[in-house]
Design an enzyme around this catalytic site. Sequence first.
Site, short mmCIF file in Angstrom:
data_model
loop_
_atom_site.label_atom_id
_atom_site.label_comp_id
_atom_site.label_asym_id
_atom_site.label_seq_id
_atom_site.Cartn_x
_atom_site.Cartn_y
_atom_site.Cartn_z
N ASP A 94 0.84 -1.19 0.00
CA ASP A 94 0.00 0.00 0.00
C ASP A 94 0.88 1.25 0.00
OD1 ASP A 94 -2.34 -1.46 0.07
OD2 ASP A 94 -2.55 -1.36 2.25
N TYR A 120 5.28 -9.06 8.33
CA TYR A 120 4.92 -7.66 8.51
C TYR A 120 4.88 -7.32 10.00
CZ TYR A 120 2.94 -8.36 3.81
OH TYR A 120 2.76 -8.66 2.48
N ASP A 144 -7.60 1.58 7.17
CA ASP A 144 -6.32 2.15 7.59
C ASP A 144 -6.55 3.60 8.00
OD1 ASP A 144 -6.49 3.64 5.22
OD2 ASP A 144 -4.91 2.52 4.20
N ARG A 150 -4.63 -5.02 6.52
CA ARG A 150 -5.76 -4.18 6.91
C ARG A 150 -6.98 -5.02 7.31
NH1 ARG A 150 -7.16 -0.72 2.15
NH2 ARG A 150 -5.89 -2.15 0.92
#
Length: 305
Positions: free
Chosen positions: A47, A75, A89, A181
């Site tokens: 993203d 992550y 987000d 997300r």
Amino acid sequence: MGRKRKGRDISGWLVVDKPAGMTSTSVVNKVRWAFNAKKAGHAGTLDPDATGVLAVALGEATKTVPYITDALKAYTFTVRLGQATNTDDAEGEIIAQSESRPSDEEIKAALGQFVGDIMQVPPKFSAVKIDGERAYKLARDGEDVELAARPLWVEELLMIEREDDDHVTLEMTCGKGGYVRSIARDLGAALGCYGHVRELRRIWSGPFDASEGLSIEKIDEMAKQPELDTHLRPLEEGLADLPEVKATPEGTVRLRNGNPGMVLAHDIEYGEECWASYEGEAVAVGIFKAGELHPSRVFVKSEDL
């Protein structure tokens, strides 16, 4: 005849530490320009607001992109508890809020339901296609987007830090196609308090680690200079998750022409996908059958580029 693509025939991988505020496509374009390369692509979109590993393939290395895309990735991300947004987000509009805040123990207990083989609904603001249109475009146009759940393998999901009542930092290792997300959104729902991603960083992707990544500033600084080439990693690193077999001299010639070729293999099963090398250089990827590799992808010899 089609137009000949301009640029250098250069192959290999560059690990970029992507900054926030830049799209993955913009990073690829920057790398292609800096190397004056004919061809470039990346292995797994981040993203725009996310940071961390974006592995960019040049030239023949683009043929190994699927193997990095399919590899495990890790992550770290911070979840803002108590708020849901329409994008899942911090960039989105707040659409729901709660005063409830879970304890550390409740968060740790809830993480288990997001480990293993899970089904995940992508965010409405995502690049998933619906009848040929990107979901994010439909969502921006005000359409009520309904996305189907899809399978995801999550190897590990750990709580790393509880910054305060409103924030928790997690680390996730997962397979292809994971949406962090969605994890934040669904964890907030499971805890009864809502949640969205505040910060996201990909710390490694397959064999590539963020600590080894070049910043955009460094790439700009070394652009079009020989020094930049020294940071290029061999295309063979993109094949790290596949078993290797050794091609014979005769087999190498046949493989480079797209035909099955003789290889020397140990502990490789009939029908298994693997890659063949000759004198340390990747020759082809294919299926092993009865002493031969049947190629699906063939790499152009470096001196022939």
